[in-house]
Design an enzyme around this catalytic site. Structure first.
Site, short mmCIF file in Angstrom:
data_model
loop_
_atom_site.label_atom_id
_atom_site.label_comp_id
_atom_site.label_asym_id
_atom_site.label_seq_id
_atom_site.Cartn_x
_atom_site.Cartn_y
_atom_site.Cartn_z
N LYS A 61 45.61 38.48 38.35
CA LYS A 61 46.01 39.79 38.87
C LYS A 61 47.50 39.99 38.69
O LYS A 61 47.96 41.07 38.29
CB LYS A 61 45.61 39.91 40.35
N GLN A 105 43.87 38.01 49.15
CA GLN A 105 42.73 37.41 48.46
C GLN A 105 41.76 36.81 49.49
O GLN A 105 42.17 36.06 50.38
CB GLN A 105 43.24 36.31 47.51
N ASP A 128 42.71 47.30 47.80
CA ASP A 128 41.34 46.79 47.72
C ASP A 128 40.35 47.73 48.39
O ASP A 128 39.14 47.57 48.25
CB ASP A 128 41.25 45.41 48.39
#
Lengths: 302, 302
Positions: A61, A105, A128
């Site tokens: 990422k 994460q 997200d």
């Protein structure tokens, strides 16, 4: 992946290629966004602990964010991190004007509540799309940040369907990460939407009614060829590493691909289907978040 | 409503009776809540303009709130009210510790954006459950305030189904007010859930697969007898006033009731089905909001 005859190869939805085009376009949009005098979009990625798979994801990422011309900030915290320490970091990132997107994460160590953490990210930086405000906006049809994986699935569907109005979309798997937001996105596209899951009595029969079938269960090979309506579009979100007879391993999806390919109208391969779209959509969301912060409308409508 | 033979009358889901039991129970819970030293739960209802139907609804809500032993505050503003004036009032109500629930009666005059207003209510006082935070919580499966009408439908379903796991629930109508939150509630009950709407190609065929059918379209008589799977439970959210041949009017639902009654296993009448549950659930949500504010867990799980 094997080589297929042209009539079958033409059915493949090339997630890798579509993700690359999207990433390239985002790169150009980032350049012109900065040229217009806006701040460089910045994404902060937070990793807690030493899970090797998570380390790889986070690194990828960061690299792709950087390649797209954005700033990438990495925060790698030890496994023993307390929830309050993580919340303190998120408060700093929320307040930092160089950072437009924040991603924590998952999974997190057991001493940390993922719901508390996810909702501690400012909604306009929640790239997200997993916090309650963005989930609510998606449900209510208000503009917001949409979770990356279902957003990527939608883009793959849009590559083969100009208009999904009236199509029966069946989503197998009802997770908050994929299945439920996917159902919302398909409703917004005017699909009739059915959601099946572990408690569904006859998932095969429901799947056979689908013009659009999205499978996100994590059970490799669950969906067999005879689950698929001839001509349907199949999006396979699953990705599992399995051993091969030769003693190696390979990645497979939730759909028995070789059986499904001749029956489906269009289908995503695994790997090279949904997977590459997820990071591309993260970049898309980060640019969108930067645009909203700087008072611009987002680049494109869904 | 006509009088039915016992074998048909036994199929009726008595919303009026169930709402009365719920309201009585809430009254008792409010008493013991106050006896335990907590503040009297308070509900503020805000009406903008002079719509006669809205005036009746608001008055009924106030009376029932008062009857349940709670404080009821009414704010009736002129049709010409500016959005900023309404937002100013909501900020005061958000800050007022005597008020645990706030409801803004819809529809609002055209100069006021209902999305902005709904989201200006503090999430823990949003007893209509229509703001983005509560919609997100419902979608993510986190405890929150659930919109009153779908919550009432769920309670009616629970009066005839101890366990809905694996049942196929079909919701006709995909509004943010009823259809979409209803689908979320049914997913949480482990139903397989399908949502049909104006763009659905064959709503009748989908409806015929439903073990549980919830109809919320506002099109009276849409669902005919042959749309219903024999033995299905039918919840009719629609309520429309239509003229009778005798020159009077009567209230009817979205389901052709006389046709559906012999086929359904259980069915809600109109009136006397879903309607009475909505105010009862508003009282339920107000007490829940007061409990959360005062650090108690909510009274019962869904």
């Amino acid at each position: 992946m094997s080589t297929f005859p042209p009539e079958l190869a033409g059915k493949l939805i090339d997630g890798k290629g579509i993700a690359r085009s999207l990433t390239d376009r985002i790169g150009r949009e980032v350049s012109s966004f900065i040229e217009q005098g806006n701040a460089v979009p910045g994404l902060a990625v937070v990793l807690v602990g030493n899970d090797p798979a998570s380390e790889v994801y986070v690194k990828n990422k960061a690299i792709q964010t950087h390649r797209a011309g954005m700033r990438s900030f990495m925060h790698m915290l030890p496994q023993s991190t307390k929830q309050e320490e993580l919340l303190e970091l998120l408060a700093q990132l929320n307040a930092n004007p160089q950072i437009h997107g924040i991603l924590v994460q998952l999974p997190l160590p057991p001493q940390i509540d993922p719901v508390v953490v996810t909702n501690a990210i400012a909604p306009h930086k929640d790239v997200d799309g997993l916090g309650e405000v963005n989930a609510g906006r998606l449900s209510l049809g208000i503009d917001g940040l949409v979770p990356c994986t279902p957003l990527g699935c939608l883009m793959l569907l849009q590559s083969v369907h100009k208009d999904m109005t009236g199509k029966h979309a069946v989503v197998i798997g009802a997770s908050s990460l994929v299945g439920k937001p996917m159902a919302q996105l398909l409703l917004k596209q005017n699909c009739t939407v059915s959601v099946a899951h572990i408690h569904t009595r006859d998932t095969r029969a429901l799947a056979r009614e689908a013009d659009i079938l999205v499978v996100a269960t994590g059970k490799h090979g669950l969906v067999r060829g005879d689950w698929i309506k001839p001509g349907a579009t199949v999006i396979d979100v699953g990705i599992t590493r399995v051993p091969t007879p030769e003693g190696r391993t390979r990645l497979v999806g939730d759909v028995a691909f070789e059986e499904a390919l001749p029956i489906a109208g269009h289908i995503t391969p695994v790997p090279g289907g949904v997977g590459p779209m997820t990071i591309a959509c993260l970049l898309h969301n980060t640019l969108q978040a930067a645009r909203v912060t700087q008072g611009q409308s987002k680049g494109e409508a869904l």
